[in-house]
Scaffold this motif. Structure first.
Motif, PDB file in Angstrom:
ATOM      1  N   GLN A 160       0.881  -1.801   0.341  1.00  0.00           N
ATOM      2  CA  GLN A 160       0.206   0.112  -0.180  1.00  0.00           C
ATOM      3  C   GLN A 160       0.898   1.195   0.091  1.00  0.00           C
ATOM      4  O   GLN A 160       0.308   1.843  -0.388  1.00  0.00           O
ATOM      5  CB  GLN A 160      -0.920   0.043   1.088  1.00  0.00           C
ATOM      6  N   ALA A 161       1.600   1.417   0.814  1.00  0.00           N
ATOM      7  CA  ALA A 161       2.723   2.304   0.427  1.00  0.00           C
ATOM      8  C   ALA A 161       3.751   3.118  -0.442  1.00  0.00           C
ATOM      9  O   ALA A 161       3.576   3.764  -1.170  1.00  0.00           O
ATOM     10  CB  ALA A 161       4.364   2.316   1.461  1.00  0.00           C
ATOM     11  N   MET A 162       3.931   1.550  -1.197  1.00  0.00           N
ATOM     12  CA  MET A 162       4.902   1.601  -2.497  1.00  0.00           C
ATOM     13  C   MET A 162       3.279   2.122  -3.824  1.00  0.00           C
ATOM     14  O   MET A 162       4.127   2.244  -4.792  1.00  0.00           O
ATOM     15  CB  MET A 162       5.452   0.750  -2.834  1.00  0.00           C
ATOM     16  N   ALA A 163       2.160   1.519  -3.611  1.00  0.00           N
ATOM     17  CA  ALA A 163       0.834   2.110  -4.548  1.00  0.00           C
ATOM     18  C   ALA A 163       0.747   3.738  -5.302  1.00  0.00           C
ATOM     19  O   ALA A 163       0.321   3.809  -5.935  1.00  0.00           O
ATOM     20  CB  ALA A 163       0.090   1.903  -3.992  1.00  0.00           C
ATOM     21  N   GLY A 164       1.101   4.939  -4.534  1.00  0.00           N
ATOM     22  CA  GLY A 164       0.802   5.893  -5.069  1.00  0.00           C
ATOM     23  C   GLY A 164       1.741   6.489  -5.673  1.00  0.00           C
ATOM     24  O   GLY A 164       2.750   5.471  -6.486  1.00  0.00           O
ATOM     25  N   GLU A 165       2.156   7.895  -6.537  1.00  0.00           N
ATOM     26  CA  GLU A 165       2.668   7.874  -7.425  1.00  0.00           C
ATOM     27  C   GLU A 165       3.503   8.509  -6.577  1.00  0.00           C
ATOM     28  O   GLU A 165       3.809   9.351  -5.602  1.00  0.00           O
ATOM     29  CB  GLU A 165       1.618   9.451  -7.828  1.00  0.00           C
ATOM     30  N   PRO A 166       4.781   9.205  -7.080  1.00  0.00           N
ATOM     31  CA  PRO A 166       5.505   8.611  -8.665  1.00  0.00           C
ATOM     32  C   PRO A 166       5.553   7.078  -8.709  1.00  0.00           C
ATOM     33  O   PRO A 166       6.102   6.739  -9.975  1.00  0.00           O
ATOM     34  CB  PRO A 166       6.315   9.599  -8.932  1.00  0.00           C
ATOM     35  N   ILE A 167       5.852   6.524  -7.775  1.00  0.00           N
ATOM     36  CA  ILE A 167       6.722   4.737  -7.861  1.00  0.00           C
ATOM     37  C   ILE A 167       5.971   3.895  -9.000  1.00  0.00           C
ATOM     38  O   ILE A 167       6.661   3.141  -9.719  1.00  0.00           O
ATOM     39  CB  ILE A 167       7.064   4.624  -6.773  1.00  0.00           C
ATOM     40  N   ARG A 168       4.599   4.385  -8.717  1.00  0.00           N
ATOM     41  CA  ARG A 168       4.004   3.466  -9.502  1.00  0.00           C
ATOM     42  C   ARG A 168       4.138   3.137 -10.859  1.00  0.00           C
ATOM     43  O   ARG A 168       3.903   2.132 -11.949  1.00  0.00           O
ATOM     44  CB  ARG A 168       2.323   3.060  -9.158  1.00  0.00           C
ATOM     45  N   GLN A 169       4.863   4.486 -11.643  1.00  0.00           N
ATOM     46  CA  GLN A 169       4.755   4.480 -12.341  1.00  0.00           C
ATOM     47  C   GLN A 169       6.454   3.778 -13.217  1.00  0.00           C
ATOM     48  O   GLN A 169       6.401   2.899 -13.842  1.00  0.00           O
ATOM     49  CB  GLN A 169       5.691   5.705 -13.366  1.00  0.00           C
ATOM     50  N   ALA A 214      13.468 -11.967   8.635  1.00  0.00           N
ATOM     51  CA  ALA A 214      14.060 -10.593   8.921  1.00  0.00           C
ATOM     52  C   ALA A 214      13.976  -9.191   8.155  1.00  0.00           C
ATOM     53  O   ALA A 214      14.266  -8.434   8.421  1.00  0.00           O
ATOM     54  CB  ALA A 214      15.683 -10.778   7.886  1.00  0.00           C
ATOM     55  N   ASN A 215      12.569  -9.281   7.106  1.00  0.00           N
ATOM     56  CA  ASN A 215      12.308  -8.724   6.117  1.00  0.00           C
ATOM     57  C   ASN A 215      11.120  -7.801   6.959  1.00  0.00           C
ATOM     58  O   ASN A 215      11.743  -6.342   6.512  1.00  0.00           O
ATOM     59  CB  ASN A 215      12.014  -9.133   4.986  1.00  0.00           C
ATOM     60  N   ALA A 216      10.419  -8.404   7.684  1.00  0.00           N
ATOM     61  CA  ALA A 216       9.441  -7.826   8.693  1.00  0.00           C
ATOM     62  C   ALA A 216      10.697  -6.780   9.660  1.00  0.00           C
ATOM     63  O   ALA A 216       9.638  -6.339  10.012  1.00  0.00           O
ATOM     64  CB  ALA A 216       8.995  -9.253   9.129  1.00  0.00           C
ATOM     65  N   GLN A 217      11.952  -6.447  10.225  1.00  0.00           N
ATOM     66  CA  GLN A 217      12.472  -6.333  11.468  1.00  0.00           C
ATOM     67  C   GLN A 217      12.300  -4.777  10.235  1.00  0.00           C
ATOM     68  O   GLN A 217      12.886  -4.056  10.983  1.00  0.00           O
ATOM     69  CB  GLN A 217      13.156  -6.892  11.528  1.00  0.00           C
ATOM     70  N   ILE A 218      12.666  -4.461   8.998  1.00  0.00           N
ATOM     71  CA  ILE A 218      13.104  -3.121   8.249  1.00  0.00           C
ATOM     72  C   ILE A 218      11.812  -2.412   8.470  1.00  0.00           C
ATOM     73  O   ILE A 218      10.718  -2.904   7.831  1.00  0.00           O
ATOM     74  CB  ILE A 218      13.125  -3.529   6.679  1.00  0.00           C
ATOM     75  N   PRO A 219      11.853  -1.237   9.005  1.00  0.00           N
ATOM     76  CA  PRO A 219      10.862  -0.552   9.171  1.00  0.00           C
ATOM     77  C   PRO A 219      10.464   0.430   7.221  1.00  0.00           C
ATOM     78  O   PRO A 219      11.326   0.068   6.480  1.00  0.00           O
ATOM     79  CB  PRO A 219      11.230   0.903   9.627  1.00  0.00           C
ATOM     80  N   ILE A 220       9.616   0.054   7.081  1.00  0.00           N
ATOM     81  CA  ILE A 220       8.386   1.112   5.883  1.00  0.00           C
ATOM     82  C   ILE A 220       9.089   1.825   5.633  1.00  0.00           C
ATOM     83  O   ILE A 220       9.732   2.335   4.070  1.00  0.00           O
ATOM     84  CB  ILE A 220       7.077   0.668   6.427  1.00  0.00           C
ATOM     85  N   SER A 221       9.460   2.907   6.248  1.00  0.00           N
ATOM     86  CA  SER A 221       9.888   3.822   5.873  1.00  0.00           C
ATOM     87  C   SER A 221      12.165   4.038   4.983  1.00  0.00           C
ATOM     88  O   SER A 221      11.861   4.011   4.164  1.00  0.00           O
ATOM     89  CB  SER A 221      10.197   5.242   7.108  1.00  0.00           C
ATOM     90  N   VAL A 222      12.213   2.613   5.524  1.00  0.00           N
ATOM     91  CA  VAL A 222      13.719   2.130   4.347  1.00  0.00           C
ATOM     92  C   VAL A 222      13.617   1.946   2.924  1.00  0.00           C
ATOM     93  O   VAL A 222      14.340   2.144   2.771  1.00  0.00           O
ATOM     94  CB  VAL A 222      14.250   1.318   5.961  1.00  0.00           C
ATOM     95  N   TYR A 223      12.257   0.813   3.177  1.00  0.00           N
ATOM     96  CA  TYR A 223      11.883   0.515   1.561  1.00  0.00           C
ATOM     97  C   TYR A 223      11.656   1.462   1.206  1.00  0.00           C
ATOM     98  O   TYR A 223      12.192   1.461  -0.470  1.00  0.00           O
ATOM     99  CB  TYR A 223      10.708  -0.596   1.506  1.00  0.00           C
ATOM    100  N   LEU A 224      11.250   2.936   1.238  1.00  0.00           N
ATOM    101  CA  LEU A 224      10.922   4.008   0.759  1.00  0.00           C
ATOM    102  C   LEU A 224      11.584   4.986  -0.152  1.00  0.00           C
ATOM    103  O   LEU A 224      11.416   5.873  -0.872  1.00  0.00           O
ATOM    104  CB  LEU A 224       9.195   4.433   1.165  1.00  0.00           C
ATOM    105  N   GLU A 225      12.855   4.658   0.839  1.00  0.00           N
ATOM    106  CA  GLU A 225      13.922   5.620   1.035  1.00  0.00           C
ATOM    107  C   GLU A 225      14.164   5.083  -0.422  1.00  0.00           C
ATOM    108  O   GLU A 225      14.834   5.537  -1.518  1.00  0.00           O
ATOM    109  CB  GLU A 225      14.719   5.684   1.218  1.00  0.00           C
TER     110      GLU A 225
END
Length: 130
Positions: free
Chosen positions: A28-37, A119-130
């Motif tokens: 859901q966090a990655m579904a928005g613009e501009p990343i979904r392009q 392991a991936n579940a321990q990574i904050p969503i904000s890190v994936y969004l950087e």
């Protein structure tokens, strides 16, 4: 081998729902613009703790960007890109026909399998969004 699998299941069984919820939140966090392009998920809504992530671009460009992410963030998103998947070269023309697209950097897609493991579940969503 079977005993090891059984023990791992016992250790991790209680975390499936939490990891599934975390993957759903990430999608859901990655579904928005501009990343979904440049990025999409298959299926669009997670059905389990694993999902296919499709990236738009030439393979060498995606690999170079991934190397930079690994160096800067110490985050490895994939072991290898798995190829075009099943919808790379086709688009719906709107009249029910499926037309072959030109293969260019703009139309190329490659996917990788992403597993929301412990392991991936321990990574904050904000890190994936950087």
């Amino acid at each position: 081998q079977w005993i090891d699998a059984r023990e791992q299941f016992r250790d991790l069984a209680g975390s499936f729902q939490k990891r599934y919820a975390k993957l759903h939140e990430l999608v859901q966090a990655m579904a928005g613009e501009p990343i979904r392009q440049i990025l999409r998920f298959e299926p669009p809504t997670p059905q389990s703790c694993m999902i296919h992530v499709y990236l738009k671009g030439a393979e060498h460009v995606l690999s170079t960007a991934h190397e930079k992410v690994q160096a800067n963030c110490r985050l490895k998103l994939w072991n290898r890109l798995r190829g075009p998947g099943y919808q790379l070269h086709f688009t719906d023309s709107g009249n029910g026909d499926t037309d072959k697209c030109r293969e260019s950097a703009e139309t190329q897609e490659f996917y990788f399998e992403f597993n929301m493991g412990p392991a991936n579940a321990q990574i904050p969503i904000s890190v994936y969004l950087e």
